[in-house]
Design an enzyme around this catalytic site. Structure first.
Site, PDB file in Angstrom:
ATOM      1  N   ASP A 297       1.403  -1.614   0.272  1.00 48.64           N
ATOM      2  CA  ASP A 297       0.043   0.062   0.608  1.00 48.64           C
ATOM      3  C   ASP A 297       1.144   1.035   0.201  1.00 48.64           C
ATOM      4  OD1 ASP A 297      -2.113   2.075   0.324  1.00 48.64           O
ATOM      5  OD2 ASP A 297      -3.131  -0.023   1.040  1.00 48.64           O
ATOM      6  N   HIS A 331       1.542   1.854  -2.938  1.00 47.36           N
ATOM      7  CA  HIS A 331       0.329   3.048  -3.946  1.00 47.36           C
ATOM      8  C   HIS A 331       0.622   4.275  -3.989  1.00 47.36           C
ATOM      9  CE1 HIS A 331      -2.923   0.030  -2.966  1.00 47.36           C
ATOM     10  NE2 HIS A 331      -2.038  -1.209  -3.253  1.00 47.36           N
TER      11      HIS A 331
END
Length: 549
Positions: A297, A331
């Site tokens: 992430d 991310h």
């Protein structure tokens, strides 16, 4: 305004952007960076083996390691040494004046037995939450460190759900054979029935008024802990160690002051849901340097609480230096938000590389958050193979924006309205991205005062500026494949485009949309020799645009 004056203005933008950033209001500048105080420790050393720890990968060493840390702290502090070996353990509580030191071949492996991690009141995604106890944790400690060259492994695979499309066919087969449960559509694997039911019934971890931990016992396995949670600590050093395979976020310091993260390797599988690398929340005086991240992430992320709870806390993350870091899969290479309700300010990012992250520089929020993010200084960032945007601002995180030209009722500005302003971004290079620059604010609160200088972006698309105000692009090279248009504006005001280079095949340089657009100035940029080089739509008109030279 005459052309002579405007030439002078653009010269100032081109040659003095960094100077402007240095002279902008605020205590800090590139010549006066924030600093973080380091902890110091006595040389007294206690080995965990003296407290009965056994490095066989089978013996549970929770008691031995915690007793060593407690004894060291009570004696006035020092070093707790974890020698070479595979040390299985449950949760470990860090205490004041203790440096937990792992030698090069030490592996601290947290137990896969979820029963070892009791439910506790914690904080997750900016809210008071019920979570399982973090494997490593500390509350209101001072002068604390984790150092060395060893590995800390959170055994995250026993906690995390996994989507089928994140794995290879063989990996998926092994995961299903391991046990657990599948979703009704067969495309998500859950480690337990409890976690499956919690997900499908949309049970969350946030604790409402009047709720207690007992109300969450039926979904305990679903409440994944962050690998390291430091709450209200001061003078903290994390240095040299590998943190990997976290159940939730990897490193989560919250309400900490004088925090240094140096030369860390932070690893999570790319399929790790919520597998953030570093989430620095409501912290003050922070240094992150020399770290390498490869996670599932956000990579290096700044937060400060969510919605009303974050605003009531009113603790921005501030006075932060982030330098000489490398982010692979993530991310976002460097991210602020979306939980930024307490604000963020005085943050300096430089000499960083993002190689293969979804987004490079990522700033995200939404209505309801509130909070002000301001005085953000970024320079000398190098990117490659970014699957999304190289530079990305979005105030519609997980919400749906209106379509271009759609009439909207503009809400009043309240304490729930977030704000991004005063970003100074210089010397950015990106080789490969879906989009170069994407900025999208809200009708009631535009993204404003964004200064981008000396940028080279090799991307499929060029620049989108939507609900944006006082945005200045100077010496920006858009090596975009999709060249219609190079620059898209929608309800954008006070836009300065100076010395913009773009694909020679471009027939439409700029597309201006929206009746709330205005004051768009172009200089030192040659327009395509086509009738459609400038286009106006959805209430925009030629009076909004001027070409100076």
């Amino acid at each position: 305004m005459n052309s002579k004056f405007f030439s002078f203005l653009f010269l100032g933008i081109a040659c003095g952007a960094t100077v402007f950033a240095q002279n902008s209001p605020g205590k800090y500048s590139w010549s006066n960076l924030p600093t973080a105080q380091l902890p110091s420790f006595k040389s007294d050393t206690l080995r965990i083996t003296n407290f009965g720890a056994v490095a066989d990968g089978i013996t549970l060493n929770t008691r031995s390691i915690n007793e060593a840390i407690t004894a060291c702290s009570k004696k006035g502090g020092g070093v707790v040494l974890i020698p070479g070996g595979l040390w299985l353990t449950g949760p470990i509580e860090l205490k004041s004046n203790v440096n937990l030191h792992l030698v090069r071949d030490a592996v601290l492996l947290f137990s896969p037995d979820i029963n070892q991690y009791p439910l506790v009141e914690a904080n997750f995604e900016g809210r008071r939450s019920a979570r399982c106890q973090s494997p490593l944790f500390a509350t209101n400690t001072e002068n604390v460190a984790i150092t060395g060259r060893g590995v800390i492994d959170g055994n995250g695979d026993v906690w995390r759900p996994v989507k089928k499309d994140k794995l290879t066919e063989n990996e998926w087969k092994k995961r299903v054979e391991y046990g657990g449960e599948l979703s009704q559509d067969g495309r998500t694997w859950y480690p337990s029935q409890m976690s499956k039911v919690a997900e499908e019934t949309k049970r969350g971890s946030a604790m409402s008024e009047g709720q207690s931990l007992k109300d969450f016992e039926d979904i305990k396995n679903y409440l994944r802990p962050n690998l390291l949670f430091l709450n209200g600590c001061r003078k903290v050093l994390l240095e040299g160690v590998t943190f990997q395979n976290s159940p939730g976020w990897c490193l989560h310091p919250m309400l900490c002051e004088e925090l240094t993260l140096r030369n860390l390797l932070v690893k999570n599988p790319d399929y790790a849901q919520n597998g953030d690398g570093m989430d620095i929340e409501s912290c003050k005086n922070v240094l992150v340097e020399g770290c390498t991240l490869d996670v599932g992430d956000d990579g290096i992320c700044i937060k400060s609480g969510k919605d009303e709870e974050g605003r009531k806390r009113n603790k921005p993350t501030e006075n932060v230096v982030i330098r000489n870091n490398l982010v692979y899969k993530a991310h976002g290479g460097f991210t602020i938000g979306s939980e930024m309700s307490g604000g963020a300010k005085n943050i300096f990012v430089y000499n960083c590389s993002f190689l293969g992250s979804d987004v490079g520089l990522r700033f995200k929020t939404a209505r309801g958050r509130g909070g002000v993010v301001e005085n953000i200084y970024i320079k000398d960032v190098h990117m490659k193979d970014i699957s999304g945007a190289a530079i990305y601002f979005d105030m519609y995180y997980f919400t749906k924006p209106p379509a271009a030209g759609q009439e909207v009722l503009i809400p009043a500005v309240t304490e729930e309205t977030p704000s991004f302003r005063n970003f100074y971004i210089n010397n950015i290079v990106c080789n490969g991205a879906e989009q170069g620059i994407f900025i999208r604010g809200l009708p009631e609160m535009s993204v404003k005062n964004i200064f981008l200088n000396d940028i080279t972006l090799q991307a499929v698309k060029g620049v989108d500026l939507i609900e944006a105000s006082n945005i200045q692009l100077n010496n920006v090279n858009l090596l975009s494949d999709k060249n219609d248009p190079a620059v898209y504006l929608e309800n954008a005001n006070d836009i300065v485009l100076d010395s913009i280079k773009y694909n020679s095949k471009t027939t439409r340089f700029i597309n201006v949309n929206g009746k709330r657009s205005g004051s768009i100035k172009l200089s030192n940029t040659k327009l395509p020799e086509t009738a459609e080089s400038i286009q106006f739509n959805n209430g925009a008109n030629a009076s909004m645009f001027s070409k100076i030279k």
